[in-house]
Design a protein around this motif. Structure first.
Motif, PDB file in Angstrom:
ATOM      1  N   ILE A  98      22.068 112.993  23.831  1.00  0.00           N
ATOM      2  CA  ILE A  98      21.395 111.768  24.271  1.00  0.00           C
ATOM      3  C   ILE A  98      20.234 112.148  25.176  1.00  0.00           C
ATOM      4  N   PHE A  99      19.045 111.721  24.801  1.00  0.00           N
ATOM      5  CA  PHE A  99      17.855 112.092  25.577  1.00  0.00           C
ATOM      6  C   PHE A  99      17.252 110.904  26.302  1.00  0.00           C
ATOM      7  N   ARG A 101      16.906 107.228  28.359  1.00  0.00           N
ATOM      8  CA  ARG A 101      17.578 106.593  29.474  1.00  0.00           C
ATOM      9  C   ARG A 101      18.228 105.290  29.042  1.00  0.00           C
ATOM     10  N   GLU A 104      18.172 101.963  23.498  1.00  0.00           N
ATOM     11  CA  GLU A 104      17.067 101.731  22.566  1.00  0.00           C
ATOM     12  C   GLU A 104      16.146 102.953  22.497  1.00  0.00           C
ATOM     13  N   GLU A 105      15.779 103.451  23.671  1.00  0.00           N
ATOM     14  CA  GLU A 105      14.870 104.581  23.754  1.00  0.00           C
ATOM     15  C   GLU A 105      15.473 105.804  23.068  1.00  0.00           C
ATOM     16  N   ASP A 106      16.776 105.986  23.260  1.00  0.00           N
ATOM     17  CA  ASP A 106      17.426 107.145  22.664  1.00  0.00           C
ATOM     18  C   ASP A 106      17.468 107.047  21.141  1.00  0.00           C
ATOM     19  N   THR A 107      17.815 105.870  20.642  1.00  0.00           N
ATOM     20  CA  THR A 107      17.893 105.705  19.190  1.00  0.00           C
ATOM     21  C   THR A 107      16.527 105.913  18.557  1.00  0.00           C
ATOM     22  N   PHE A 109      14.280 107.972  19.432  1.00  0.00           N
ATOM     23  CA  PHE A 109      13.755 109.339  19.604  1.00  0.00           C
ATOM     24  C   PHE A 109      13.417 110.012  18.273  1.00  0.00           C
ATOM     25  N   GLY A 110      14.345 109.954  17.327  1.00  0.00           N
ATOM     26  CA  GLY A 110      14.133 110.608  16.033  1.00  0.00           C
ATOM     27  C   GLY A 110      12.916 110.059  15.296  1.00  0.00           C
ATOM     28  N   ARG A 112      10.470 108.393  16.327  1.00  0.00           N
ATOM     29  CA  ARG A 112       9.215 108.583  17.075  1.00  0.00           C
ATOM     30  C   ARG A 112       8.612 109.950  16.779  1.00  0.00           C
ATOM     31  N   LYS A 118       5.522 101.562  15.293  1.00  0.00           N
ATOM     32  CA  LYS A 118       6.377 100.921  16.277  1.00  0.00           C
ATOM     33  C   LYS A 118       7.277  99.831  15.686  1.00  0.00           C
ATOM     34  N   ILE A 121      10.086 101.273  13.690  1.00  0.00           N
ATOM     35  CA  ILE A 121      11.084 101.893  14.568  1.00  0.00           C
ATOM     36  C   ILE A 121      12.015 100.835  15.113  1.00  0.00           C
ATOM     37  N   LYS A 150      29.037 106.705  23.724  1.00  0.00           N
ATOM     38  CA  LYS A 150      28.017 107.761  23.679  1.00  0.00           C
ATOM     39  C   LYS A 150      28.003 108.426  22.312  1.00  0.00           C
ATOM     40  N   GLY A 157      21.538 107.459  16.609  1.00  0.00           N
ATOM     41  CA  GLY A 157      20.291 108.199  16.741  1.00  0.00           C
ATOM     42  C   GLY A 157      19.966 108.966  15.471  1.00  0.00           C
ATOM     43  N   MET A 161      17.160 107.892  11.540  1.00  0.00           N
ATOM     44  CA  MET A 161      16.246 108.714  10.747  1.00  0.00           C
ATOM     45  C   MET A 161      16.529 108.552   9.266  1.00  0.00           C
TER      46      MET A 161
END
Lengths: 578, 270
Positions: A98-99, A101, A104-107, A109-110, A112, A118, A121, A150, A157, A161
């Motif tokens: 998990i990268f 914070r 939503e942001e973590d999911t 990541f790939g 992006r 946008k 995504i 988690k 995540g 992709m």
């Protein structure tokens, strides 16, 4: 059925290692099916799947020979980052996957990384989160999620992709029962979509048996078995030789089959089948349980009645003011084997940490071998109570196994001679002698867990508290660990074990303490506690198969529940023959 | 040590990060324009009102500064005796209040005392505005700003992962700490170096754990396609609203006013 993945004579050895980790693997994996890979730790399961998306040999170098094709393409022609769009890999440790914070942001990541617009995504994130049932979690902080959540996020995540193949490398081995259920449900949901090829590495037999379409067993770096899971799980001998945990009820079935009472195909794989077949045997022979056998086997313990540990009216508040323990009263006698069970957050670990003075009660008293924990330093209590923590990696501080074991002895101020003798004894007892000069972190999880226990045993405490000693171990590791604890118990050590593995509790523990919401819900002999099915359920504890099966057989004259396969098999055989 | 971001929304949260940075710069200019403590006190009062308006936990900031009290006293003492009275422009500052040594040695000038006060007021102002900034600016805004000024996305990724792993490392540290205590380690330590030496054994497992985690992290990042190209999708756009334009105008006017007072009217110096 179309094959999507082909391994053609694949061998691999890590850099600077002569030994091969994979030997001449020939393997086909079917499209849109759920394939499970099983086998002992170190057999090469992770290595096998790491080849799939090019991590081997692109990140981990080494010598890879043979050919791997995915959907007809030779994967050695592609970069890892290209392959991951097609093959998603979810690892064991959710924490390091998990990268972001927020969820939503973590999911995102790939996608992006692939510079996807946008708007798309945002759609993909919504879809991926809903596929793992995390809708509504978008704005949540990833640090606040539970273990199961988690791991589901890690799956989301990868799903974002949009891979065609999803590989899950022991996704549940670090999770508690609720977290595991969450992951199994997720896998089930994905399986029913019928569009993903799912590959899972798993240790838990009971959970996968009716879900997996195909089972592959890896042992000693080669594929030793492939086929429909049901075909393997009836063959207990073969399972044992592969170091895979058999399903408890099928062990009973196996004994009945060996006695010629049932056919091979009738060996039950779940509790319903087992009940049916036993009932049929009993009605055919008009037999009833004679019932004497179990009472005779009722454990004779070394317990004497002087409590070595007393917990009196203990309350504990976290610094936040939240009540973690409420009015706990327990007497623990010298020589008992106690299992401390209950849902995560029920207060098991908090209670256990009171037993060696790591935590001091907010109200009430903890008396450890006549010493009030309030009046003594932790270092002094450490000699009385040994505490093995859950994750071995947090309790290994030294550069060799030997030094690790000496660490506690030096703190306790033993003489050099004494330290040497004790270290030898413990190395012998835990069969770690051959690793004495090895760096603990170069060894497998099973050995690391053993080192953690060994380093506590060296202090020779009268009381041993072990927090989930078998989590993340394979069948072999579990058996070795439990045999060690059993030996200690036989030699008079009082054992207090926190665990989620109810099969182990039934087989080894003499007394069970069930916790719920910071209180002791039940406290009694193992047999009594496992008989109280309804009450256990209210603490979210699922009793193991064998006691559950014996409860169901009550009307056949089963007086007391059986705790392990052996007891029940003996009872059945005696009743049928007698 | 630092106060963390407040998740509850205040009107400062809704301002664009660029507006806030501009305000930050404006206040720094004002603070360094004047060396008269009374002028700085006026600025400090304005900042105080700002802090009150967002319900900043000021008590915590003061608690944080408490150990620095001896330093503040030292600053005043040192400036009082080191500045020579004749270097000041105003009458009142040139006065020597008293002498520390006989025979007119080490004179304490009023101006030097004022300079000391100014320095302390400045420290307080800077601490307060940076606290207000961190309390009201989500890290996403900061990252977005970095992106806007063309900082490579790897850098912002390092920052996010760093922040993301602080609680994890904290948890690991506590677990290791407890495990060592459970094996009879005396982590209190004796003497001055005792506590430091006691912490050393924690470093070994912490570093090994970090390396293992970093290794897993790199695998996991590759698994998610990290490094496939040099850029990535930007999810948040920054937008100025009417409020931002209004605030920027105010900042601009106040700063200009400050410069006029200082250089046009020649006020605010001592």
């Amino acid at each position: 059925m179309k094959n999507i993945i082909n391994y053609n004579n694949v061998s691999y050895s890590y850099p600077n290692a002569d030994e091969e980790v994979l030997k001449n693997i020939d393997l086909n994996i079917k499209e849109a099916k759920f394939t499970v890979i099983m086998g002992p730790t170190g057999a090469g399961k992770t290595t096998l799947v790491s080849c799939l998306n090019g991590l081997i040999p692109q990140l981990f170098e080494g010598k890879l020979t043979g050919e791997i094709t995915v959907a007809g393409q030779n994967i050695s022609n592609f970069r890892v980052q290209t392959l991951v769009k097609y093959i998603g890999l979810v690892l064991q440790d959710a924490e390091t996957q998990i990268f972001g914070r927020t969820v939503e942001e973590d999911t995102a990541f790939g996608p992006r990384n692939f510079s996807i617009p946008k708007e798309e995504i945002s759609n993909r994130v919504d879809e991926a989160l809903s596929r793992v049932r995390l809708d509504g979690y978008k704005k949540r902080n990833t640090g606040e999620l539970s273990g199961g959540e988690k791991q589901r996020l890690a799956i989301a995540g990868v799903l974002a992709m949009m891979p065609k193949i999803l590989v899950l490398d022991e996704p549940t081995s670090e999770l508690d029962p609720i977290g595991r259920m969450e992951i199994y449900t997720t896998i089930d949901d994905l399986r029913k979509e019928n569009r993903l090829t799912l590959i899972g590495i798993e240790h838990s037999s009971q959970e996968i048996i009716d879900k997996a379409d195909e089972l592959i067993v890896i042992n000693n770096c080669s594929v030793v078995w492939q086929g429909e899971p049901k075909l393997l799980f009836r063959d207990i001998e073969k399972l044992n030789s592969f170091c895979i945990k058999p399903i408890p009820v099928s062990i009973i079935g196996w004994s009945l089959y060996k006695k010629g009472l049932i056919e091979y195909d009738q060996i039950p794989l779940d509790i319903d089948e087992a009940e049916l077949i036993i009932r049929r045997l009993f009605t055919d022979r008009k037999a009833m349980f004679t019932g004497c056998s179990i009472d005779l086997m009722a454990s004779t313990t070394l317990t004497d009645d002087r409590p070595i540990l007393q917990i009196k009216d203990v309350d504990y508040h976290y610094s936040s003011g939240k009540l973690a323990l409420k009015k706990i009263n327990l007497d623990i006698n010298q020589g008992e084997f106690i299992a401390l069970i209950g849902q995560n957050g029920a207060g098991k670990t908090t209670l256990a940490k009171h037993l060696n003075g790591l935590l001091k009660p907010t109200a009430g008293q903890v008396i450890i071998n006549k010493k009030n924990s309030k009046d003594f330093e932790l270092a002094q209590l450490a000699k009385e109570v040994g505490y093995v923590f859950q994750n071995p990696d947090h309790q290994i501080f030294c550069v060799t196994v030997e030094k690790e074991i000496e660490y506690g002895l030096k703190n306790a101020g033993f003489s050099a001679q004494e330290i040497k003798e004790r270290t030898e004894r413990v190395l012998e007892l835990t069969s770690l002698t051959k690793f004495r000069n090895a760096h603990p972190f170069s060894l497998g999880k099973g050995e690391r867990q053993m080192i953690a226990v060994a380093s506590i045993l060296a202090i020779e405490p009268k009381i041993l508290v072990v927090d989930e000693p078998t989590t993340g171990l394979d069948w072999n590791g579990i058996n070795r660990m439990m045999e060690l604890i059993k030996t200690l118990h036989k030699n008079g050590t009082t054992i207090i074990m926190i665990t989620h593995d109810m099969d182990i509790v039934a087989k080894y523990a003499e007394r069970i303490i069930v916790m719920k919401a910071g209180q002791v819900l039940m406290d009694g002999r193992t047999r009594e506690v496992f008989s109280e099915f309804q009450q256990l359920k209210s603490a979210y504890v699922m009793p193991p198969q064998i006691p559950l099966l014996s409860l169901r057989l009550k009307d056949l004259g089963m007086k007391d529940i059986a705790l392990d396969e052996q007891e029940l098999t003996t009872a059945i055989l005696e009743s049928l023959e007698g | 040590m630092f106060l963390e971001y407040m998740s509850k929304e205040t009107y400062l949260h809704r301002l664009d990060i660029r507006t806030k940075i501009l305000g930050f710069v404006g206040i720094i200019i004002l603070v360094f324009l004047f060396n008269n403590p009374f002028y700085n006190l006026i600025i400090a009062i304005m900042i105080g009102v700002l802090a009150l308006s967002i319900k900043m936990p000021s008590q915590k900031v003061f608690d944080m500064l408490k150990p620095l009290l001896p330093c503040f006293i030292l600053i005043i003492v040192l400036t009082s005796i080191t500045y020579s009275a004749s270097s000041f422009k105003t009458e009142i500052s040139r006065r020597v209040l008293f002498h520390l040594l006989p025979n007119n040695g080490l004179g304490v000038s009023a101006g030097g005392f004022f300079i000391g006060c100014t320095l302390i007021v400045r420290i307080f102002i800077l601490i307060f505005i940076s606290t207000i900034f961190t309390l009201t600016t989500p890290i996403d805004d900061v990252l977005q700003f970095l992106h806007q000024i063309k900082v490579p996305y790897e850098i912002s990724l390092i920052i996010t992962t760093g922040i993301r792993f602080i609680p994890t490392m904290e948890r690991k540290k506590n677990l290791i700490f407890q495990a060592q205590q459970a094996r009879g380690a005396n982590l209190k330590g004796n003497g001055i170096t005792g506590p430091i030496r006691a912490y050393l054994p924690i470093m070994v497992p912490m570093i090994i754990n970090s390396i293992l985690m970093a290794n897993n992290l790199s695998i996991a990042m590759l698994n998610r396609g990290y490094g496939v190209s040099k850029t990535w999708t930007v999810l948040y756009e920054m937008k100025f609203t009417m409020k931002d334009y209004l605030v920027i105008t105010i900042i601009f006017l106040v700063t200009v006013l400050g410069i006029y007072v200082r250089y046009g009217l020649n006020k605010g110096i001592i």
